[in-house]
Each structure stands twice: as C-alpha cells, then as structure tokens.
Write a protein that holds these residues in place. Structure first.
Motif, PDB file in Angstrom:
ATOM      1  N   VAL A 207      22.305  32.863  21.844  1.00  0.00           N
ATOM      2  CA  VAL A 207      22.115  31.353  21.991  1.00  0.00           C
ATOM      3  C   VAL A 207      21.178  30.888  20.577  1.00  0.00           C
ATOM      4  N   SER A 208      21.516  29.828  20.330  1.00  0.00           N
ATOM      5  CA  SER A 208      20.702  28.968  19.108  1.00  0.00           C
ATOM      6  C   SER A 208      20.040  27.765  19.494  1.00  0.00           C
ATOM      7  N   GLU A 209      19.259  27.383  18.594  1.00  0.00           N
ATOM      8  CA  GLU A 209      18.513  26.177  18.940  1.00  0.00           C
ATOM      9  C   GLU A 209      19.652  24.919  18.948  1.00  0.00           C
ATOM     10  N   GLY A 210      19.434  24.351  19.820  1.00  0.00           N
ATOM     11  CA  GLY A 210      20.163  22.964  20.136  1.00  0.00           C
ATOM     12  C   GLY A 210      21.376  23.358  20.906  1.00  0.00           C
ATOM     13  N   ASP A 211      21.562  24.602  21.642  1.00  0.00           N
ATOM     14  CA  ASP A 211      22.748  25.028  22.354  1.00  0.00           C
ATOM     15  C   ASP A 211      22.534  24.257  23.973  1.00  0.00           C
ATOM     16  N   THR A 212      23.465  23.805  24.582  1.00  0.00           N
ATOM     17  CA  THR A 212      23.324  23.403  26.029  1.00  0.00           C
ATOM     18  C   THR A 212      24.098  24.721  26.757  1.00  0.00           C
ATOM     19  N   ILE A 213      23.058  25.168  27.792  1.00  0.00           N
ATOM     20  CA  ILE A 213      23.225  26.055  28.646  1.00  0.00           C
ATOM     21  C   ILE A 213      23.058  25.567  30.042  1.00  0.00           C
ATOM     22  N   THR A 214      23.266  26.392  31.156  1.00  0.00           N
ATOM     23  CA  THR A 214      22.956  26.148  32.602  1.00  0.00           C
ATOM     24  C   THR A 214      22.104  26.959  33.219  1.00  0.00           C
ATOM     25  N   LYS A 223      18.861  21.987  27.535  1.00  0.00           N
ATOM     26  CA  LYS A 223      19.419  22.149  26.126  1.00  0.00           C
ATOM     27  C   LYS A 223      18.132  23.050  25.357  1.00  0.00           C
ATOM     28  N   VAL A 224      18.353  23.882  24.619  1.00  0.00           N
ATOM     29  CA  VAL A 224      17.160  24.624  23.989  1.00  0.00           C
ATOM     30  C   VAL A 224      16.822  24.104  22.865  1.00  0.00           C
ATOM     31  N   ARG A 225      15.548  24.012  22.743  1.00  0.00           N
ATOM     32  CA  ARG A 225      15.020  23.265  21.689  1.00  0.00           C
ATOM     33  C   ARG A 225      14.514  24.115  20.406  1.00  0.00           C
ATOM     34  N   LYS A 226      13.622  25.097  20.797  1.00  0.00           N
ATOM     35  CA  LYS A 226      13.217  26.317  19.939  1.00  0.00           C
ATOM     36  C   LYS A 226      13.218  27.728  20.972  1.00  0.00           C
ATOM     37  N   MET A 227      13.096  28.616  20.061  1.00  0.00           N
ATOM     38  CA  MET A 227      13.017  29.780  20.800  1.00  0.00           C
ATOM     39  C   MET A 227      12.145  30.862  19.811  1.00  0.00           C
ATOM     40  N   GLY A 240      20.350  41.946  24.201  1.00  0.00           N
ATOM     41  CA  GLY A 240      19.483  42.831  24.267  1.00  0.00           C
ATOM     42  C   GLY A 240      18.044  42.557  23.658  1.00  0.00           C
ATOM     43  N   GLU A 241      18.104  41.130  23.537  1.00  0.00           N
ATOM     44  CA  GLU A 241      16.656  40.765  22.949  1.00  0.00           C
ATOM     45  C   GLU A 241      15.697  39.973  23.988  1.00  0.00           C
ATOM     46  N   ARG A 242      14.284  40.272  23.906  1.00  0.00           N
ATOM     47  CA  ARG A 242      13.695  39.458  24.590  1.00  0.00           C
ATOM     48  C   ARG A 242      13.214  37.833  24.101  1.00  0.00           C
ATOM     49  N   LEU A 243      13.327  37.070  24.775  1.00  0.00           N
ATOM     50  CA  LEU A 243      13.198  35.752  24.107  1.00  0.00           C
ATOM     51  C   LEU A 243      12.381  34.820  25.145  1.00  0.00           C
ATOM     52  N   ALA A 244      11.816  33.798  24.439  1.00  0.00           N
ATOM     53  CA  ALA A 244      11.103  32.569  25.216  1.00  0.00           C
ATOM     54  C   ALA A 244      11.669  31.391  24.578  1.00  0.00           C
ATOM     55  N   LEU A 245      12.374  30.976  25.656  1.00  0.00           N
ATOM     56  CA  LEU A 245      13.166  29.346  25.179  1.00  0.00           C
ATOM     57  C   LEU A 245      12.564  28.504  25.818  1.00  0.00           C
ATOM     58  N   ASN A 246      12.335  27.335  24.628  1.00  0.00           N
ATOM     59  CA  ASN A 246      11.851  26.082  24.908  1.00  0.00           C
ATOM     60  C   ASN A 246      12.774  25.129  25.629  1.00  0.00           C
ATOM     61  N   ILE A 247      12.616  24.942  26.694  1.00  0.00           N
ATOM     62  CA  ILE A 247      13.520  23.881  27.211  1.00  0.00           C
ATOM     63  C   ILE A 247      12.839  22.681  27.743  1.00  0.00           C
TER      64      ILE A 247
END
Length: 570
Positions: A207-214, A223-227, A240-247
């Motif tokens: 997943v990348s910044e700016g991606d639209t997910i559901t 939409k993912v703003r930052k992570m 495999g990565e732990r992430l915090a997604l700004n949505i």
C-alpha cells in the motif's frame, strides 16, 4: 527491507513480555491494567532488526491467560512464525499447548523454542523441560527449529536466541508482495491534525500514500493519506509489516478490531472449507484473520463443509484459522477451499468436487454459468493475479464451453416454439444472458441472425410477417435494384438471398425470384433463341441491368450464349 511477523506465545507468567523487552528494549505491556496486574491482557508489539539480512522481525506478544484466548488468536492471525516460550521450572502448561494448536490452525508447522528462567533451575530440570517441550511439539505435529535456554535476569543466551530468530525468520519468509493488498485491523483512533489512524498488519500486497482501498465488511472506500512503521513515516507498506495508516475518510468509531482493509479482494458470506478436527453442532465461530464470525454449516463430503457466515469476509483460497464452539472453546481448524461460492447446491458441489480441488478455474467457470467469470473474481479467489483462462472470452468475462453449448440449445428450442423468430429483448430476458453472450453464440451459428430487433432462425423464421421483409420485397417487385438502394434492409437481403427468394446478379444488383421469373417468361415469347437487342426491347431494360440478368440466366442453365445470340436450354 523485508518483514517477518513473529508471534511470541506461551503460558501466563512464563516470561514472554520480559523476554521481548530484553531482546528489543520495548515493553509490550502498554495498558495501565497490564502494569498493575503484571500480566499481558492484549496483544503487544515490538520489532527486532537484522541489518546484515536487510530484515525486520515484527514481534507480536500474545497474552498467555486462558481468559484472553481470543486476543491470543488475534495476535496469531497475521504472523508467519512463532517463538514458543516455556518456563524451564514449570514446563508445559495448558496455555502452552493451546497456543501451539492455535498456531497450527493458522498453518505454522515449525516453531522456535525458548526455555526461560534457566537461572532458577539445575541442569537436570532444564533437560527435563527441553525433552518435555520437544515431546509435546512432536505429539502436535510441530517441528522445533531450535531450543534456546535463556535467562533475562542474567542476560544468558539472549544473543544466541537473537541470532536464532534471524535465521528462523529468513527460512520462513513468505513472498506476498505481489499478492492483492489485505490488511488486518487491530485498532483505530484519532490524532489531532491528522484525523483517523488505523493500526494493524499488512498480511499481503503493498500500500502506498494516495492509494484508495476498501474497509470491509462495511464496503467503504477510503484513501490513505500517510503511514508509519513503528513511529517512522514511510511512503509504502509491504507484506509482513506493522503499519499505522492515516485515513481521514474514516471515523474511528466505525472501525472495529478484526476489520479488513483490502484492494481487489471481494467479500463473501459463504465459504467452502476443509475441516481438521470437530465441527461444532449448531452455531459455531471461526476467526478469519482477527475477525470472529459466527456461522451455520452444511456438510458436503467427508471433511468438506459449506459455511454460511453472519457477515461477509474477504477470504482467499488457502486461508486458515481456528474453529470455536458456542462456548468459545477451540475445537478444530479450517482451510478455505472456495472463498467466493455462488452455488450452494450440495449436488452441484459434490458432482464437481474433483474440479474444485484440482482444477478450480474450470469449477469457477461452470459455477458462474451464464454470468461468466471475471478476472477480478479469479484474482480475488487466489489472492493474486494469475494467467487468464484459455476458455471463451467476451469482454472481461470468461465462459465454459459447455455453458455456451447449453445456452445455444435452449435458444434453438425457444425459437422453434416461437416459429423461428422472437424479439431480441424477449430472448435476452428468457435466457437471462447478456447481449455479448448472445453475440458470441451467433458468431458460431450460421442459422441464427439478429435482424431489425428480432432474432431469427433463418431456416424456420416466417419472414413474411416482418415489416422489413415486406418493405424489401415491395422495392424488389418494381424491378432490379442496386444494393445501395437496399441498405436499410441489408439483413433481410442476405436472408432472402440464402433462401432463394432474391437473386444476386453481381455488380451489386438484386432481383426478386418472382420478377426474375417474369422476365424469363417474357423472353420465352421471343422463341427458342433471341438477341441482345430483342431482349432489350422485350424487357425495357438498359444494358447496365440487362447484361447481368442474362448472364445470371446462363449461370442457372436456362440459356446458353452462342455468339450474338442466346439459346434456351430448358
């Protein structure tokens, strides 16, 4: 960098959290109640870097108390490996075994074993704990990657264990970067200046910044703003990565632990699964990822079941997890065989079971029938992109040849009952197929044709009842016509030529059979032979029309040209 999610499991008070802190300098007990009680209640997170391997091990610390078994399941859902912690003095305890069985239900077959608090036991007790632990693992069908005696208090064996973890992670890394994106959510909260942050584990894809997910199971696009990964901003997150997604699109109140963030994976409230262990009677529960979902089941064959879930889940073929009874007790495990079944007939599934297990793409084509199978559905089934089927393709959908054969037979039967012609809209409605499918069938049939909003069986249809036919024949009754004058009726024109009701004279000229016979009758009044000039005077035609007409009479064997004259042969 590569990422490997590792679970830390074991009985309560066997030293899991202390061991994680000794290895990583991170205290995974973050809740005030955990501090007060000195016991892990919820899952905790840390990481261990191996710069020489370009590897980060994402650590998830599981609670060891039986009351928090569902939290332990949530911690195991995203991991690819397990570090089992056993107190060398106490040995194997009930939650030790339960954690191993839960890990096995998620597909883990080999674990790394740490014997803790070795500073409190003698060599004989340590050896007994080692033998007991290995025997337990063997009895559960689990291999041991290695056994590491450690003492957090004395700092003994920690470096050996750290090296062992790196080797274990390198061995069990999974190539999930090219899979479809799926993210297991474990929490959501609001951060001033950013809005909602969703925290969890990326289990496949990227997943990348700016991606639209559901967000599933609610089906909400966002939409993912930052992570971030462990407090550090990153542009991309990987499997495999732990992430915090700004949505910011989401309200943290509409996000629950166990929800999913996905791209390209379709949710379904039915699954076909293979069960290992006991299938509970009545309402039971499964965990898909971190999500606990109730279900009812129907037995299909041997260890195969069709499950009807209380809510849709974005599963893929091969997903695994535990089964719980109505009391929340572990009773077995499942593996997804079909994540998107659209047919629930036991008979259909049984009759095509071999295909489902060995050739699932053919099963999907048969199951989808006249709807066809889209590439999106196929990719969602596996969780990654595969080569498209070699079967018949219309647009972005694929069809099994047997399905098209069946539709074609139904179509001919329907037309036969209707005298060979039906309005196209009625055909599509009765067969419940798209116009694209009908076009594919027509391409492969010489007898079926769409004309002026009607579908015709050209051998059986009564053209005389159709307005376009009547108009065409009316024009041709006036004499020889050029093709350009008949463009509005070209579909009928080809049909009447095939039926012998209209003759093509070449040079894009056409004449009705009746008018042709009338011209021949007039020429017979000239005697057994005639000249071109005599024919012109008798019929009143210009050379442009007369010569093609006479040449057509020659081709039919009515006349034969002999110099400047033509002779009737019959």
């Amino acid at each position: 960098m590569r990422y490997f999610p590792l679970g830390i499991a074991g009985h309560v008070d066997h030293g899991k959290t202390s061991l994680v802190k000794a290895l990583t300098s991170i205290d995974t007990d973050r809740l005030p109640e955990e501090k007060r009680r000195g016991m892990s209640i919820d899952i905790g997170f840390a990481f261990l870097d191996f710069q020489n391997k370009n590897l980060r091990v994402e650590i998830i610390d599981l609670p060891g108390h039986e009351r928090f078994i569902k939290n332990a399941i949530c911690g195991l859902a995203p991991v690819w490996g397990l570090l089992l912690v056993v107190d060398a003095g106490e040995g194997i305890m009930p939650q030790t075994v339960e954690h191993i069985r839960l890990a096995k239900s998620f597909g883990i077959q080999e674990v790394i074993l740490a014997l803790t608090k070795v500073d409190r036991v003698d060599d004989e007790t340590l050896e007994l704990a080692r033998e007991e632990s290995l025997q337990m693992l063997s009895s559960e069908g689990i291999d041991a990657f290695g056994v590491f005696p450690v003492s957090v208090l004395k700092g003994k064996g920690l470096e050996d264990l750290r090296v062992g973890i790196g080797e274990y992670a390198s061995k069990h890394l999974r190539d999930r970067d090219k899979h479809l994106f799926r993210f297991f959510v474990d929490s959501a909260f609001s951060v001033k200046g950013y809005g909602t942050v969703v925290r969890g584990s990326c289990v496949s894809g990227s997943v990348s910044e700016g991606d639209t997910i559901t967000l599933e199971p609610v089906g909400k696009p966002c939409k993912v703003r930052k992570m971030q990964n462990h407090g550090v901003f990153v542009k991309e997150g990987r499997a495999g990565e732990r992430l915090a997604l700004n949505i910011p699109d989401l309200d943290p109140r509409e996000v629950e632990r166990g929800y999913f963030l996905v791209r390209g994976i379709k949710p379904s409230n039915r699954l076909i699964v293979r069960v290992d262990g006991q299938m509970p009677k009545g309402v039971a529960y499964l965990f898909l990822g971190m999500r606990e979902v109730s279900f009812l089941h129907k037995h299909i064959h041997e260890d195969l079941y069709l499950l009807r879930l209380s809510e849709p889940v974005p599963a893929v073929r091969g997903d695994r997890g535990p089964l719980l009874n109505s009391s929340g007790g572990y009773v077995g495990s499942y593996q997804v065989v079909h994540p998107l079944p659209v047919r629930s007939s036991k008979r259909f599934i049984r009759e095509n079971l071999r295909l489902l297990l060995e050739n699932p793409e053919e099963y999907l084509l048969l199951e989808r029938g006249v709807r066809g199978l889209s590439l999106g559905e196929l990719f969602s089934f596996y969780g990654f992109a595969v080569q498209p089927p070699k079967d018949l393709r219309v647009g972005e959908r694929f069809y099994h040849p047997e399905i098209l054969k069946s539709i074609s037979e139904k179509l001919k039967s329907l037309l036969s009952m209707k005298g060979g012609s039906m309005p196209l809209s009625e055909v599509l409605s009765k067969l419940r197929v798209s116009q694209d499918i009908l076009c594919l069938i027509l391409e492969k049939s010489v007898d079926l044709k769409v004309v002026d909003g009607y579908l015709l069986d050209t051998k059986k249809a009564k053209l005389e009842d159709l307005e376009g036919y009547i108009m065409l024949m009316g024009l041709l009754s006036e004499g020889i016509r050029e093709e350009r004058d008949l463009q509005a009726y070209k579909e009928y024109l080809s049909l009447t030529v095939r039926r012998g009701q209209v003759y093509s004279l070449g040079d894009y000229l056409y004449i009705s059979k009746g008018m042709f016979e009338e011209y021949v009758k007039k020429l017979r009044t000239l005697g057994k032979e005639f000249t071109l000039q005599q024919a012109k005077e008798a019929l009143g035609l210009t050379r442009k029309y007369l010569i093609p007409l006479l040449e057509h009479m020659d081709r039919l064997g009515i006349t034969r040209r002999e110099g400047e004259r033509r002779v009737f042969l019959r």
